[in-house]
Design a protein around this motif. Structure first.
Motif, PDB file in Angstrom:
ATOM      1  N   ILE A 115       0.841  -1.197   0.000  1.00 26.49           N
ATOM      2  CA  ILE A 115       0.000   0.000   0.000  1.00 26.49           C
ATOM      3  C   ILE A 115       0.875   1.245   0.000  1.00 26.49           C
ATOM      4  CG2 ILE A 115      -1.706   1.305   1.312  1.00 26.49           C
ATOM      5  CD1 ILE A 115      -2.834  -1.324   2.303  1.00 26.49           C
ATOM      6  N   VAL A 116       1.896   1.242   0.869  1.00 31.96           N
ATOM      7  CA  VAL A 116       2.791   2.399   0.930  1.00 31.96           C
ATOM      8  C   VAL A 116       3.481   2.608  -0.415  1.00 31.96           C
ATOM      9  CG1 VAL A 116       4.876   3.313   2.005  1.00 31.96           C
ATOM     10  CG2 VAL A 116       3.146   2.207   3.400  1.00 31.96           C
ATOM     11  N   GLY A 117       3.943   1.504  -1.024  1.00 28.62           N
ATOM     12  CA  GLY A 117       4.605   1.610  -2.317  1.00 28.62           C
ATOM     13  C   GLY A 117       3.697   2.240  -3.353  1.00 28.62           C
ATOM     14  N   THR A 118       2.423   1.817  -3.351  1.00 22.51           N
ATOM     15  CA  THR A 118       1.480   2.390  -4.304  1.00 22.51           C
ATOM     16  C   THR A 118       1.316   3.886  -4.071  1.00 22.51           C
ATOM     17  OG1 THR A 118       0.321   0.299  -4.369  1.00 22.51           O
ATOM     18  CG2 THR A 118      -0.868   2.193  -5.197  1.00 22.51           C
ATOM     19  N   VAL A 119       1.215   4.274  -2.792  1.00 23.74           N
ATOM     20  CA  VAL A 119       1.054   5.693  -2.489  1.00 23.74           C
ATOM     21  C   VAL A 119       2.261   6.490  -3.001  1.00 23.74           C
ATOM     22  CG1 VAL A 119       0.934   7.405  -0.633  1.00 23.74           C
ATOM     23  CG2 VAL A 119      -0.431   5.319  -0.509  1.00 23.74           C
ATOM     24  N   TYR A 120       3.474   6.017  -2.693  1.00 24.49           N
ATOM     25  CA  TYR A 120       4.669   6.713  -3.182  1.00 24.49           C
ATOM     26  C   TYR A 120       4.657   6.838  -4.693  1.00 24.49           C
ATOM     27  CZ  TYR A 120       7.018   6.436   1.367  1.00 24.49           C
ATOM     28  OH  TYR A 120       7.357   6.589   2.677  1.00 24.49           O
ATOM     29  N   LEU A 121       4.318   5.736  -5.333  1.00 27.40           N
ATOM     30  CA  LEU A 121       4.353   5.696  -6.789  1.00 27.40           C
ATOM     31  C   LEU A 121       3.339   6.682  -7.380  1.00 27.40           C
ATOM     32  CD1 LEU A 121       5.949   4.043  -8.800  1.00 27.40           C
ATOM     33  CD2 LEU A 121       3.986   2.556  -9.029  1.00 27.40           C
ATOM     34  N   VAL A 122       2.147   6.707  -6.773  1.00 29.54           N
ATOM     35  CA  VAL A 122       1.115   7.621  -7.268  1.00 29.54           C
ATOM     36  C   VAL A 122       1.550   9.073  -7.057  1.00 29.54           C
ATOM     37  CG1 VAL A 122      -1.187   8.488  -6.737  1.00 29.54           C
ATOM     38  CG2 VAL A 122      -0.837   6.062  -7.089  1.00 29.54           C
ATOM     39  N   LEU A 123       2.117   9.360  -5.867  1.00 20.97           N
ATOM     40  CA  LEU A 123       2.582  10.729  -5.612  1.00 20.97           C
ATOM     41  C   LEU A 123       3.657  11.116  -6.621  1.00 20.97           C
ATOM     42  CD1 LEU A 123       2.734  10.909  -1.708  1.00 20.97           C
ATOM     43  CD2 LEU A 123       1.058  11.919  -3.256  1.00 20.97           C
ATOM     44  N   GLY A 124       4.606  10.199  -6.837  1.00 17.25           N
ATOM     45  CA  GLY A 124       5.679  10.481  -7.781  1.00 17.25           C
ATOM     46  C   GLY A 124       5.146  10.734  -9.175  1.00 17.25           C
ATOM     47  N   THR A 125       4.190   9.889  -9.586  1.00 13.34           N
ATOM     48  CA  THR A 125       3.610  10.051 -10.918  1.00 13.34           C
ATOM     49  C   THR A 125       2.933  11.405 -11.052  1.00 13.34           C
ATOM     50  OG1 THR A 125       3.188   7.685 -10.895  1.00 13.34           O
ATOM     51  CG2 THR A 125       2.094   8.961 -12.599  1.00 13.34           C
ATOM     52  N   MET A 126       2.167  11.778  -9.995  1.00  6.05           N
ATOM     53  CA  MET A 126       1.498  13.079 -10.013  1.00  6.05           C
ATOM     54  C   MET A 126       2.501  14.207 -10.159  1.00  6.05           C
ATOM     55  SD  MET A 126      -1.292  12.540  -7.060  1.00  6.05           S
ATOM     56  CE  MET A 126      -1.651  14.226  -6.666  1.00  6.05           C
ATOM     57  N   PHE A 163       9.359  -9.442  -3.294  1.00  3.56           N
ATOM     58  CA  PHE A 163       8.987  -9.530  -1.886  1.00  3.56           C
ATOM     59  C   PHE A 163       9.970  -8.687  -1.094  1.00  3.56           C
ATOM     60  CE2 PHE A 163       9.360 -12.088   2.175  1.00  3.56           C
ATOM     61  CZ  PHE A 163       8.246 -11.520   2.724  1.00  3.56           C
ATOM     62  N   LEU A 164       9.470  -7.691  -0.416  1.00  7.68           N
ATOM     63  CA  LEU A 164      10.349  -6.746   0.257  1.00  7.68           C
ATOM     64  C   LEU A 164       9.663  -6.328   1.551  1.00  7.68           C
ATOM     65  CD1 LEU A 164      13.026  -5.250  -0.739  1.00  7.68           C
ATOM     66  CD2 LEU A 164      11.536  -3.324  -1.189  1.00  7.68           C
ATOM     67  N   PRO A 165       9.890  -7.078   2.625  1.00  6.99           N
ATOM     68  CA  PRO A 165       9.110  -6.810   3.830  1.00  6.99           C
ATOM     69  C   PRO A 165       9.616  -5.608   4.619  1.00  6.99           C
ATOM     70  CG  PRO A 165      10.552  -8.675   4.187  1.00  6.99           C
ATOM     71  CD  PRO A 165      10.827  -8.186   2.807  1.00  6.99           C
ATOM     72  N   ARG A 166       9.847  -4.511   3.938  1.00  7.09           N
ATOM     73  CA  ARG A 166      10.197  -3.278   4.638  1.00  7.09           C
ATOM     74  C   ARG A 166       9.724  -2.135   3.757  1.00  7.09           C
ATOM     75  NH1 ARG A 166      14.340  -1.128   1.717  1.00  7.09           N
ATOM     76  NH2 ARG A 166      15.520  -2.607   0.473  1.00  7.09           N
ATOM     77  N   LEU A 167       9.755  -0.958   4.299  1.00  2.00           N
ATOM     78  CA  LEU A 167       9.296   0.176   3.503  1.00  2.00           C
ATOM     79  C   LEU A 167      10.440   0.682   2.647  1.00  2.00           C
ATOM     80  CD1 LEU A 167       7.189   2.115   6.122  1.00  2.00           C
ATOM     81  CD2 LEU A 167       6.480   0.402   4.466  1.00  2.00           C
ATOM     82  N   PRO A 168      10.134   1.230   1.456  1.00  2.00           N
ATOM     83  CA  PRO A 168      11.193   1.790   0.620  1.00  2.00           C
ATOM     84  C   PRO A 168      11.869   2.967   1.330  1.00  2.00           C
ATOM     85  CG  PRO A 168       9.017   2.275  -0.279  1.00  2.00           C
ATOM     86  CD  PRO A 168       8.821   1.313   0.828  1.00  2.00           C
ATOM     87  N   LYS A 169      13.197   3.065   1.189  1.00  2.00           N
ATOM     88  CA  LYS A 169      13.916   4.102   1.922  1.00  2.00           C
ATOM     89  C   LYS A 169      13.980   5.411   1.157  1.00  2.00           C
ATOM     90  CE  LYS A 169      17.011   0.943   4.347  1.00  2.00           C
ATOM     91  NZ  LYS A 169      17.245  -0.133   3.345  1.00  2.00           N
ATOM     92  N   SER A 170      14.137   5.340  -0.159  1.00  2.00           N
ATOM     93  CA  SER A 170      14.202   6.584  -0.924  1.00  2.00           C
ATOM     94  C   SER A 170      13.560   6.341  -2.279  1.00  2.00           C
ATOM     95  CB  SER A 170      15.654   7.000  -1.133  1.00  2.00           C
ATOM     96  OG  SER A 170      16.238   6.180  -2.118  1.00  2.00           O
ATOM     97  N   ASP A 230      14.804   3.478  -4.330  1.00  2.00           N
ATOM     98  CA  ASP A 230      14.636   2.134  -3.801  1.00  2.00           C
ATOM     99  C   ASP A 230      13.554   1.390  -4.586  1.00  2.00           C
ATOM    100  OD1 ASP A 230      15.189   0.098  -2.154  1.00  2.00           O
ATOM    101  OD2 ASP A 230      14.500   1.062  -0.311  1.00  2.00           O
ATOM    102  N   GLN A 231      13.646   0.080  -4.597  1.00  2.00           N
ATOM    103  CA  GLN A 231      12.557  -0.714  -5.152  1.00  2.00           C
ATOM    104  C   GLN A 231      11.388  -0.670  -4.186  1.00  2.00           C
ATOM    105  OE1 GLN A 231      13.791  -4.716  -5.764  1.00  2.00           O
ATOM    106  NE2 GLN A 231      14.798  -4.226  -7.693  1.00  2.00           N
ATOM    107  N   ALA A 232      10.232  -1.078  -4.650  1.00  2.00           N
ATOM    108  CA  ALA A 232       9.101  -1.095  -3.742  1.00  2.00           C
ATOM    109  C   ALA A 232       8.145  -2.197  -4.134  1.00  2.00           C
ATOM    110  CB  ALA A 232       8.377   0.245  -3.780  1.00  2.00           C
ATOM    111  N   MET A 233       7.337  -2.615  -3.157  1.00  2.00           N
ATOM    112  CA  MET A 233       6.215  -3.495  -3.485  1.00  2.00           C
ATOM    113  C   MET A 233       5.056  -2.593  -3.863  1.00  2.00           C
ATOM    114  SD  MET A 233       6.391  -6.250  -0.398  1.00  2.00           S
ATOM    115  CE  MET A 233       5.233  -7.458  -1.005  1.00  2.00           C
ATOM    116  N   VAL A 234       4.274  -3.014  -4.824  1.00  2.00           N
ATOM    117  CA  VAL A 234       3.126  -2.207  -5.241  1.00  2.00           C
ATOM    118  C   VAL A 234       1.912  -3.118  -5.338  1.00  2.00           C
ATOM    119  CG1 VAL A 234       2.788  -0.168  -6.643  1.00  2.00           C
ATOM    120  CG2 VAL A 234       4.824  -1.522  -6.948  1.00  2.00           C
ATOM    121  N   LEU A 235       0.744  -2.570  -5.040  1.00  2.00           N
ATOM    122  CA  LEU A 235      -0.466  -3.398  -4.961  1.00  2.00           C
ATOM    123  C   LEU A 235      -0.752  -4.259  -6.201  1.00  2.00           C
ATOM    124  CD1 LEU A 235      -3.108  -1.236  -3.086  1.00  2.00           C
ATOM    125  CD2 LEU A 235      -2.264  -3.484  -2.441  1.00  2.00           C
ATOM    126  N   PRO A 236      -0.848  -3.654  -7.398  1.00  2.00           N
ATOM    127  CA  PRO A 236      -1.226  -4.500  -8.541  1.00  2.00           C
ATOM    128  C   PRO A 236      -0.224  -5.623  -8.781  1.00  2.00           C
ATOM    129  CG  PRO A 236      -1.085  -2.191  -9.202  1.00  2.00           C
ATOM    130  CD  PRO A 236      -0.632  -2.264  -7.794  1.00  2.00           C
TER     131      PRO A 236
END
Lengths: 282, 271
Positions: free
Chosen positions: A63-74, A217-224, A227-233
């Motif tokens: 979920i966090v990854g998706t939020v970051y990604l959406v913010l970045g895209t915006m 699979f990345l059981p931590r939050l992205p640092k910057s 960083d790679q991230a998990m994303v919902l889809p």
């Protein structure tokens, strides 16, 4: 009843059937995911890290990854998209070049998303050296939704009555000030609708993300942002195809959360649009 | 504009590199796609066949339903139903493809398997059904717009001549809006060819040429998404996938240009 009436009745019933054939699957899809997914959703599912090879625990990092990604895209797509729309509608002269640009934008809208993924992989990940990262993914998704935002913003700008511009210019205001204080506020709801729909689309895309951001699979939050991230889809894709014996509840739960995120964007955009229509009529 | 050029440039840069290793002829007309065997072959034909099969199936399903639904929305439904239906159909286009793919895997593939008593439900048909769902919103909304854009006089004149509502639709409105409807179908085809995730998840991913819609197939899009992770940067396989991307890009460009041409011609006719 004469023959024509019967013919009409039959034809209309067939048309009604086709309509139902479209609507019923949609309702079934939403209903089914809601029904199967709702029991998995609880506070822990949304806020916990996945455990035991994703078979237990929550989907928080996705979920966090998706939020970051959406913010970045915006951050990339909105200024660029609205800027080009303003340029195209207010400044560009109507000629060969603008026609070509328009055709290019139209064409861009039809490019398969996986091709955007390839492009992002070639340009952002490798050539510019961002690696598989949130940054590369945001830029790729921004390119993907640019046509949506440009087209919607242009439509909105076109709908601003010419009198507004003329009146403002007649008062001795510069062109930019007119755009900034008269045209843009009027066109804002339309621009917003386009932007939100575009972002909703970005949040649900999988193929470009698969090539540019996603971590298996990345059981931590992205640092910057590098960083790679998990994303919902992508997470849904992984847990439904790559992990054997995945508990069904988590799959449906993830699908429901993803559908929920998309619905929020969709509902906001639709509400703005309906309000706008009502306002324009009065 | 710059982005379009960049997309072309970066796809071609890697894609062209493939032809240092493999001839254009082998790539375009090769019948085998075995990228990871000891004697790798990169023939795109099975992938193109897979894409065409899935797309054709999807279009056969979605065109009659989509056009019928568009006529219903624009002519039969009342204003309230109309708005409601349009919102529902728009929502369909907002559903992420991976969600449809997931449902396709767990639900639809079972149904297909049982309905045709097959050994596996992961077939081109399963993909076609799901992809038709994704092409539908495009077809419906563009066809609906085309019918609505017709001058009101068409409708009124025909009804005044004593034609029934259905006759008016059948003989006046649909023919008059035909180019708009065709454009909608073209864009729907574009959507279907480009669809990646659903297809990748449900079609069974067998890269062989087949005309049988009940057998597994593999599309160009799915191949790119599925195999890119296993490639070495700038290796032959990597470049081959970019070349597949080029073919996809060219196909979608062609479809878009044709659709755009049809739309602009219909606009001229309307004036």
């Amino acid at each position: 009843m004469d023959k024509k009436k019967i013919q009409e009745k039959v034809a209309f019933s067939i048309l009604t059937c086709t309509m139902l054939l479209v609507v019923i699957p949609i309702i079934l899809i939403i209903g089914f995911i809601l029904y199967k997914g709702i029991e998995t959703i609880n506070w822990g599912f949304i806020t916990e890290m996945p455990r035991k090879g994703m078979k237990e625990g929550g989907i928080y990092p996705a979920i966090v990854g998706t939020v970051y990604l959406v913010l970045g895209t915006m951050a990339f797509a909105l200024p660029l998209g609205i800027g080009s729309a303003i340029y195209l509608n207010e400044y560009a002269k109507r000629g060969r070049l603008t026609k070509l640009i328009r055709l290019a934008i139209l064409n861009l809208a039809g490019v398969p998303s996986v091709v955007y993924g390839l492009f992002g992989l070639g340009l952002f990940v490798f050539f510019l050296g961002f690696g598989t990262s949130i940054l590369a993914g945001s830029l790729t998704l921004a390119c993907l939704i640019l046509p949506v935002i440009i087209t919607a913003s242009e439509e909105a700008l076109k709908s601003v009555p010419a009198e507004y511009r003329e009146a403002s210019l007649a008062l001795g205001v510069t062109k930019w000030q007119t755009i900034r204080h008269v045209v843009l506020p009027y066109a804002m709801p339309g621009i917003l609708t386009g932007a939100i729909l575009g972002i909703g689309r970005a949040a649900g895309e999988t193929a470009p993300i698969l090539l540019t951001v996603a971590a298996f699979f990345l059981p931590r939050l992205p640092k910057s942002i590098f960083d790679q991230a998990m994303v919902l889809p992508y997470h849904l894709y992984i847990i439904s195809t790559q992990v054997p014996n995945m508990p069904e509840g988590i799959q449906y739960g993830t699908a429901l959360v993803l559908l929920g995120v998309i619905s929020i964007f969709f509902i906001i955009a639709t509400t703005i649009r309906i309000k706008m229509k009502v306002a324009n009529r009065s | 504009m710059v982005i379009v050029l960049l997309i072309f440039f970066f796809l071609f840069r890697s894609g062209i590199a493939l032809f240092k290793d493999i001839s254009l002829k082998d790539f375009l007309f090769g019948k085998n796609w075995f990228p990871v065997s000891s004697n790798p072959q990169y023939g795109i034909l099975p992938l193109v066949a897979g894409s065409l099969l899935v797309t054709a199936g999807a279009i056969i399903i979605s065109v009659p339903i989509g056009v019928g639904c568009a006529i219903y929305i624009s002519q039969v439904a009342g204003p309230k139903t109309r708005t409601g239906l349009k919102i529902i159909i728009e929502f369909l286009s907002a559903i992420p493809s991976v969600v449809l793919g997931f449902l396709g895997m767990v639900v639809l593939s079972m149904l297909v398997k049982n309905a045709f008593s097959l050994s596996t439900g992961f077939t081109a048909l399963t993909g076609s059904i799901l992809v038709s769902l994704m092409a539908l919103p495009t077809i419906v909304s563009i066809a609906d717009d085309a019918i609505n854009a017709l001058p009101k006089e068409y409708n009124e004149a025909s009804l005044a001549l004593g034609a029934t509502k259905w006759e008016t639709i059948r003989y006046v409105l649909v023919p008059a809006a035909s180019s708009g409807i065709i454009a909608g179908i073209m864009l729907g085809i574009g959507r279907a060819i480009g669809e990646t995730m659903t297809v990748m998840m449900v079609t069974g991913n067998a890269a062989k040429i087949t005309g049988n819609i009940l057998s597994p197939a593999r599309t160009m899009t799915a191949t790119i998404a599925a195999e890119m992770g296993d490639t070495v940067r700038n290796g032959t396989h990597y470049n081959a996938l970019f070349a597949v991307g080029i073919v996809l890009l060219l196909m979608s460009t062609a479809i878009n240009i044709i659709a755009d041409y049809v739309v602009s011609r219909s606009k001229k006719e309307a004036q």
